[in-house]
Motif scaffolding. Structure first.
Motif, mmCIF file in Angstrom:
data_model
loop_
_atom_site.group_PDB
_atom_site.id
_atom_site.type_symbol
_atom_site.label_atom_id
_atom_site.label_comp_id
_atom_site.label_asym_id
_atom_site.label_seq_id
_atom_site.Cartn_x
_atom_site.Cartn_y
_atom_site.Cartn_z
ATOM 1 N N VAL A 14 0.814 -1.215 0.000
ATOM 2 C CA VAL A 14 0.000 0.000 0.000
ATOM 3 C C VAL A 14 0.849 1.266 0.000
ATOM 4 C CG1 VAL A 14 -1.995 -1.082 1.077
ATOM 5 C CG2 VAL A 14 -0.226 -0.083 2.522
ATOM 6 N N LEU A 15 2.173 1.145 0.186
ATOM 7 C CA LEU A 15 3.099 2.284 0.110
ATOM 8 C C LEU A 15 2.657 3.431 1.011
ATOM 9 C CD1 LEU A 15 3.961 2.481 -3.711
ATOM 10 C CD2 LEU A 15 5.059 1.166 -1.908
ATOM 11 N N ASP A 16 2.515 3.123 2.304
ATOM 12 C CA ASP A 16 2.104 4.162 3.251
ATOM 13 C C ASP A 16 3.278 4.953 3.800
ATOM 14 O OD1 ASP A 16 3.301 2.285 4.880
ATOM 15 O OD2 ASP A 16 1.546 1.929 6.142
ATOM 16 N N GLY A 17 4.498 4.669 3.333
ATOM 17 C CA GLY A 17 5.664 5.427 3.775
ATOM 18 C C GLY A 17 6.246 4.971 5.091
ATOM 19 N N ASN A 18 5.797 3.817 5.585
ATOM 20 C CA ASN A 18 6.240 3.325 6.888
ATOM 21 C C ASN A 18 6.906 1.958 6.770
ATOM 22 O OD1 ASN A 18 5.231 5.485 8.573
ATOM 23 N ND2 ASN A 18 3.180 4.727 8.072
ATOM 24 N N ILE A 19 7.750 1.672 7.766
ATOM 25 C CA ILE A 19 8.418 0.386 7.878
ATOM 26 C C ILE A 19 7.978 -0.246 9.193
ATOM 27 C CG2 ILE A 19 10.644 -0.805 7.845
ATOM 28 C CD1 ILE A 19 11.818 2.037 7.019
ATOM 29 N N ASP A 20 7.478 -1.470 9.139
ATOM 30 C CA ASP A 20 7.179 -2.219 10.355
ATOM 31 C C ASP A 20 8.461 -2.893 10.818
ATOM 32 O OD1 ASP A 20 4.420 -1.690 10.435
ATOM 33 O OD2 ASP A 20 4.011 -3.290 9.013
ATOM 34 N N ILE A 21 8.842 -2.633 12.083
ATOM 35 C CA ILE A 21 10.039 -3.239 12.667
ATOM 36 C C ILE A 21 9.635 -3.931 13.963
ATOM 37 C CG2 ILE A 21 12.405 -2.870 13.455
ATOM 38 C CD1 ILE A 21 12.446 -0.227 11.991
ATOM 39 N N ALA A 22 9.970 -5.196 14.095
ATOM 40 C CA ALA A 22 9.610 -5.934 15.301
ATOM 41 C C ALA A 22 10.716 -6.910 15.653
ATOM 42 C CB ALA A 22 8.294 -6.689 15.117
ATOM 43 N N MET A 23 10.907 -7.118 16.959
ATOM 44 C CA MET A 23 11.863 -8.110 17.439
ATOM 45 C C MET A 23 11.126 -9.255 18.114
ATOM 46 S SD MET A 23 15.094 -5.848 18.815
ATOM 47 C CE MET A 23 15.920 -7.331 19.413
ATOM 48 N N LEU A 24 11.746 -10.429 18.020
ATOM 49 C CA LEU A 24 11.150 -11.644 18.546
ATOM 50 C C LEU A 24 12.274 -12.529 19.059
ATOM 51 C CD1 LEU A 24 8.172 -12.884 18.396
ATOM 52 C CD2 LEU A 24 9.047 -14.242 16.483
ATOM 53 N N ARG A 25 12.051 -13.183 20.205
ATOM 54 C CA ARG A 25 13.001 -14.176 20.682
ATOM 55 C C ARG A 25 12.400 -15.552 20.443
ATOM 56 N NH1 ARG A 25 14.498 -16.777 25.387
ATOM 57 N NH2 ARG A 25 12.891 -15.724 26.625
ATOM 58 N N SER A 26 13.091 -16.350 19.657
ATOM 59 C CA SER A 26 12.532 -17.615 19.198
ATOM 60 C C SER A 26 13.657 -18.524 18.721
ATOM 61 C CB SER A 26 11.561 -17.347 18.037
ATOM 62 O OG SER A 26 11.163 -18.534 17.409
ATOM 63 N N ASP A 27 13.344 -19.810 18.628
ATOM 64 C CA ASP A 27 14.259 -20.755 17.984
ATOM 65 C C ASP A 27 13.750 -21.138 16.600
ATOM 66 O OD1 ASP A 27 12.084 -22.321 18.579
ATOM 67 O OD2 ASP A 27 13.186 -23.811 19.757
ATOM 68 N N GLY A 28 12.753 -20.412 16.110
ATOM 69 C CA GLY A 28 12.153 -20.730 14.825
ATOM 70 C C GLY A 28 11.024 -21.735 14.908
ATOM 71 N N GLU A 29 10.736 -22.195 16.114
ATOM 72 C CA GLU A 29 9.603 -23.098 16.333
ATOM 73 C C GLU A 29 8.684 -22.542 17.413
ATOM 74 O OE1 GLU A 29 10.564 -27.526 15.532
ATOM 75 O OE2 GLU A 29 12.342 -26.757 16.575
ATOM 76 N N THR A 30 9.241 -22.292 18.584
ATOM 77 C CA THR A 30 8.462 -21.755 19.698
ATOM 78 C C THR A 30 8.709 -20.259 19.842
ATOM 79 O OG1 THR A 30 8.617 -23.860 20.860
ATOM 80 C CG2 THR A 30 8.030 -21.943 22.173
ATOM 81 N N ILE A 31 7.644 -19.504 20.073
ATOM 82 C CA ILE A 31 7.773 -18.078 20.352
ATOM 83 C C ILE A 31 8.032 -17.926 21.853
ATOM 84 C CG2 ILE A 31 6.624 -15.836 20.321
ATOM 85 C CD1 ILE A 31 4.784 -17.021 18.090
ATOM 86 N N ASP A 32 9.214 -17.444 22.206
ATOM 87 C CA ASP A 32 9.574 -17.323 23.615
ATOM 88 C C ASP A 32 9.275 -15.941 24.185
ATOM 89 O OD1 ASP A 32 10.638 -19.980 23.893
ATOM 90 O OD2 ASP A 32 12.335 -19.323 22.691
ATOM 91 N N GLU A 33 9.442 -14.901 23.379
ATOM 92 C CA GLU A 33 9.249 -13.549 23.912
ATOM 93 C C GLU A 33 9.044 -12.581 22.753
ATOM 94 O OE1 GLU A 33 11.668 -10.361 26.797
ATOM 95 O OE2 GLU A 33 12.456 -12.385 26.436
ATOM 96 N N PHE A 34 8.112 -11.660 22.950
ATOM 97 C CA PHE A 34 7.925 -10.578 21.994
ATOM 98 C C PHE A 34 8.799 -9.404 22.410
ATOM 99 C CE2 PHE A 34 3.813 -12.851 21.940
ATOM 100 C CZ PHE A 34 3.763 -13.193 20.591
ATOM 101 N N GLY A 35 9.593 -8.909 21.484
ATOM 102 C CA GLY A 35 10.444 -7.761 21.755
ATOM 103 C C GLY A 35 9.785 -6.469 21.334
ATOM 104 N N PRO A 36 10.550 -5.387 21.259
ATOM 105 C CA PRO A 36 9.973 -4.092 20.896
ATOM 106 C C PRO A 36 9.452 -4.089 19.466
ATOM 107 C CG PRO A 36 12.370 -3.956 21.046
ATOM 108 C CD PRO A 36 11.983 -5.291 21.584
ATOM 109 N N TYR A 37 8.520 -3.184 19.229
ATOM 110 C CA TYR A 37 7.922 -3.010 17.900
ATOM 111 C C TYR A 37 7.690 -1.524 17.663
ATOM 112 C CZ TYR A 37 4.269 -2.203 14.493
ATOM 113 O OH TYR A 37 3.557 -1.690 13.438
ATOM 114 N N GLU A 38 7.915 -1.097 16.434
ATOM 115 C CA GLU A 38 7.580 0.272 16.041
ATOM 116 C C GLU A 38 7.148 0.308 14.585
ATOM 117 O OE1 GLU A 38 10.512 3.288 16.716
ATOM 118 O OE2 GLU A 38 11.044 2.527 18.711
ATOM 119 N N LEU A 39 6.301 1.262 14.284
ATOM 120 C CA LEU A 39 5.984 1.625 12.908
ATOM 121 C C LEU A 39 6.775 2.900 12.628
ATOM 122 C CD1 LEU A 39 4.160 1.098 10.388
ATOM 123 C CD2 LEU A 39 2.513 2.675 11.415
ATOM 124 N N VAL A 40 7.769 2.794 11.761
ATOM 125 C CA VAL A 40 8.755 3.865 11.588
ATOM 126 C C VAL A 40 8.639 4.446 10.184
ATOM 127 C CG1 VAL A 40 11.217 4.405 11.613
ATOM 128 C CG2 VAL A 40 10.307 2.691 13.192
#
Length: 380
Positions: A14-40
């Motif tokens: 949709v080219l809204d001029g924003n970048i979604d940035i998110a961090m995640l702690r995981s081994d690629g199977e189980t989601i262990d922790e959600f990290g910071p997130y921003e729409l930049v």
């Protein structure tokens, strides 16, 4: 492989001029922790450049040499997203070397699913090796090409992450995840253990793209904010029923769409409000048709993506499907972050050689790993 932090990047069609940035702690199977997130927002306005690249891509249509603008647009967006990543990490107290990888999706400019006798094709702009050098972290990119080269659709890739979210929620076959971006896609899992269960995903039809284009053509505004324009209109039910005869909607999955496969011209000749209402209803009714293709009809739809912020679309979704419609945020997910989280998760799966796509999600013959790895310390 131990669980670790990864960072995901996503920019939609949709080219809204924003970048979604998110961090995640995981081994690629189980989601262990959600990290910071921003729409930049991009540090510079590169939307006109990306819009020009999209138009050039449609004219090119995978025939002949790539348009020259691709190289300029790819460098500009890679540099802009790299700056955004470094600023994001600094704000949240992380260093690049703490990341297992950055999952860099890039900007999709053209996607063509396979048809009989012709392999599909897909193009995302994004220079992973340049980003690895600029950020100082390993980068996984080009997530879709391996799937396409193996005969798959190349999309959607979010299903395996949606399954992890559903597992974390304790949900199964009674629920589906619906993402409303430029295109709509669903993920459904039968609730069986991940190495045995059925995981199904496909694009259901359009979502925000035709509505945004319709409103932009008639008013100059970027979108139907809060669905207010559609709320003032009347759905042209005969036209809607005609649109629902489109063969894509009845075609078996796996299947995928390009952002321009369903366009605003579907509402041609209608007044602004009625056109917006009809396009909105079509998005919802297409989801209903998609649900009818599943092995069992889910009772709950958990909605993520920008379209969930459109109350008129949410009302139409409940009306046209008869399902309980819940925003991702109400079940404890971060509705705006899910796509970026997904590519953080897929980056970790790629590092481990785990599959990103499956026979019932993209149509590959067997579970398919994917993504290309760019090392931060690779020689220039």
């Amino acid at each position: 492989m131990e669980s670790g932090w990864s960072l995901g990047l996503m920019t939609g069609t949709v080219l809204d001029g924003n970048i979604d940035i998110a961090m995640l702690r995981s081994d690629g199977e189980t989601i262990d922790e959600f990290g910071p997130y921003e729409l930049v927002p991009y540090a510079q306005d590169i939307r006109p450049l990306l819009a020009e690249a999209l138009e050039a891509a449609r004219a090119w249509n995978f025939e002949g040499p790539e348009p020259a603008i691709f190289r300029r647009a790819e460098a500009a967006l890679t540099e802009a997203q790299s700056v955004a990543v470094l600023d994001f990490l600094a704000r949240h107290g992380f260093r690049p070397e703490q990341l297992g990888a950055v999952g860099f999706h890039g900007q999709t400019v053209l996607h063509r699913p396979p048809v009989a006798g012709r392999r599909g094709a897909t193009r995302q702009l994004g220079d992973g090796e340049l980003m690895a050098r600029l950020v100082g972290s390993d980068v996984v990119y080009d997530f879709r090409s391996a799937d396409v080269e193996s005969g798959g659709q190349g999309a959607p890739l979010s299903a395996v992450y949606h399954r992890a979210l559903l597992e974390r929620l304790g949900a199964g076959a009674d629920s589906l995840v619906l993402n409303l971006g430029g295109v709509a896609n669903l993920s459904w899992w039968d609730g069986e253990p991940s190495d045995q269960g059925r995981l199904i995903a496909f694009d259901t039809g359009p979502a925000n793209a035709p509505i945004d284009d319709w409103v932009r053509q008639h008013t100059g505004a970027a979108m139907d904010r809060d669905g207010l324009i559609a709320a003032r209109g009347q759905v042209d039910e005969p036209r809607l029923q005609a649109l629902l005869e489109h063969p894509y909607l009845a075609a078996p999955y796996p299947k995928s769409l390009d952002r321009f496969d369903f366009q605003a011209e579907m509402a041609a000749g209608l007044a602004l409000e009625d056109g917006a209402a009809t396009l909105t209803a079509f998005t919802a009714a297409a989801v209903d048709r998609a649900m009818a293709l599943l092995p069992q009809r889910p009772e709950r739809i958990v909605v993520c993506g920008g379209g969930r912020r459109n109350p008129t679309l949410m009302r139409e979704l409940a009306h046209r499907t008869g399902a309980e419609v819940q925003l991702a945020d109400t079940v404890g997910w971060r509705g705006d972050a899910i796509e970026a989280e997904c590519f953080a998760y897929l980056a970790m799966r790629s590092l481990r050689g785990l599959p990103l796509s499956f026979p019932l999600t993209t149509g590959v013959a067997a579970p398919q790993p994917g993504g290309r790895l760019a090392r931060a310390n690779a020689p220039a």
